[in-house]
Design a protein around this motif. Sequence first.
Motif, mmCIF file in Angstrom:
data_model
loop_
_atom_site.group_PDB
_atom_site.id
_atom_site.type_symbol
_atom_site.label_atom_id
_atom_site.label_comp_id
_atom_site.label_asym_id
_atom_site.label_seq_id
_atom_site.Cartn_x
_atom_site.Cartn_y
_atom_site.Cartn_z
ATOM 1 N N LEU A 255 0.963 -1.510 0.363
ATOM 2 C CA LEU A 255 0.129 0.461 -0.004
ATOM 3 C C LEU A 255 1.003 1.084 -0.105
ATOM 4 C CD1 LEU A 255 -2.662 1.135 -0.127
ATOM 5 C CD2 LEU A 255 -2.324 0.917 2.922
ATOM 6 N N TYR B 126 -4.745 -0.843 9.027
ATOM 7 C CA TYR B 126 -4.507 -3.123 8.086
ATOM 8 C C TYR B 126 -4.780 -3.959 8.910
ATOM 9 C CZ TYR B 126 -2.540 -5.032 3.681
ATOM 10 O OH TYR B 126 -2.727 -6.170 2.531
ATOM 11 N N PRO C 263 -3.714 -3.151 -3.922
ATOM 12 C CA PRO C 263 -3.134 -1.757 -3.360
ATOM 13 C C PRO C 263 -3.316 -0.808 -4.140
ATOM 14 C CG PRO C 263 -1.745 -3.508 -3.100
ATOM 15 C CD PRO C 263 -2.853 -4.412 -3.545
#
Length: 384
Positions: A20, A136, A373
Amino acid sequence: MRALIVTTPVPTHFMPLVPLGWALRAAGHEVLVAGQPDIMTAVRSAGLGGVSVGDWFRVGERMRGALKDGERAIDAFGRPEPVTEFPQIWVDHSDSVLPDYLELARSFRPDVVVSDAIECNALILGGTLGIPVVQYRWGVDPLSGPLRAAARTALEDRCERLGLDGLPDPALLLDPCPPGLQLPGAEPGTPIRYVPYNGGGTTPPGLERAPRDGLRRVVVSLGVRTLALNGVPHVRRILHAFDGLDGTEALVTVEERYRDEIGPVPDQVRMIDPTPLNLLLRHCAAVVHHGGSGTAMTATSFGLPQLVLPQLADQFAHGDQLSAAGAAISLDTAADQDDPELLATSLKTLLTDDAPRESARRLARHMARMPSPTDVAADLARSV
C-alpha cells in the motif's frame, strides 16, 4: 496527499503495509514511515522513507526472557485466552513513543495515518490531529477488535489529556483475507488484495526453476523466532518427518549458526539461508510453517496447501481458519507437533490428496479478485 505510516515495533507487522505504501508513492503521494529502530532495516529494504523514533523494543528478547529454562513457546504462551485487558507492555510503549510521534506528526502534517491493526498510538494521533486513520489487518484477526476495546479503558486518561473523548476508532479497517478465511465474528473490514512481500532479498541459485525430475518441493519456513523460542529439537523433528517421503525435496530456511546443532538431516532436506518467502514459492507444492500471518497469507496467495504448527497468539487462528477452509492441516498441540508419524502422515496427505490443493487454489482465486493496493490507494486519496 501526505501519508504517515506508524506500526508496532516488529518488522513483520510492518511488511504487509509495504505494497500500500508503494501504491501511494506510485500515485505521487508523499509517504513517511515512523517507528522504533526495530523496523528501520525493513523500512530501508522496502525503499520507503523512515524516521526512527524512541529506543529499541526488542520483542524477541522480551519473549525469550519470559521463558523458563527448557520451556518452549507453545508451552509458555500457547493458544491465547480471549483478550480482555490491554497489556501493560503496550501501555508503557505508548507512554514512551507517543509524545515523539505527536511531535513528528505535527511537523509532517499528514492527511492520513496508516497503521497495522493493533497500533493504538495511530488512533490517538489521528484523533489529536483530526485526520482519518486507516488500519491494516495482518490476516486472520482475533486480536485487533478486543485489543482496541481494552485499550479504551487502559488509555482513557492519556486520551483525555490530549482533549479526546476516548480512543477513536479507525476510519477504515483494511482486510486482506479472502472470503471465507476471516474469523466469522471479526469486525467487518474493507477488502484489499494481499500482495506478497516478505522483505528484500535474492533467490538462492537454482531455486528460480522448478525442481528436477518432477520432485515435489516443500518449503519449511518457521519464522524468525521459532528456533530461538522452541529450540533445535523441535525443528529437527520436523525435518526428519521428510525421511522416506519419496519424490519430495524440502527447502528449510535455517540460519547458519543453528545447522551444526541440528545435525544430519534426511537426504531430501536442504537447508538454506533465510530468504523472503515470496521468492521461494512459485515452484512449490506445499508449505510447512508456524502460523505467522505473513507466511500464511503468502502461501495462500500462491494457492498452496499448508501444514501449520502454531506456537502463540494469532498463529492458532490462522491454523484454525485455513483448516476450516480445507486448505491446511493444523497441529496445534506440542504433543502433535512432536509426533514424527503424525507429521509425516500430514505431509503426505497435503502432497497427495486433491482436496487440500483445490481448496488452497480456490482461496488464491478469491484473493486475486480482491481490490488491489493501487485501487485502495486511489479510493483513499479521493476520500481524504
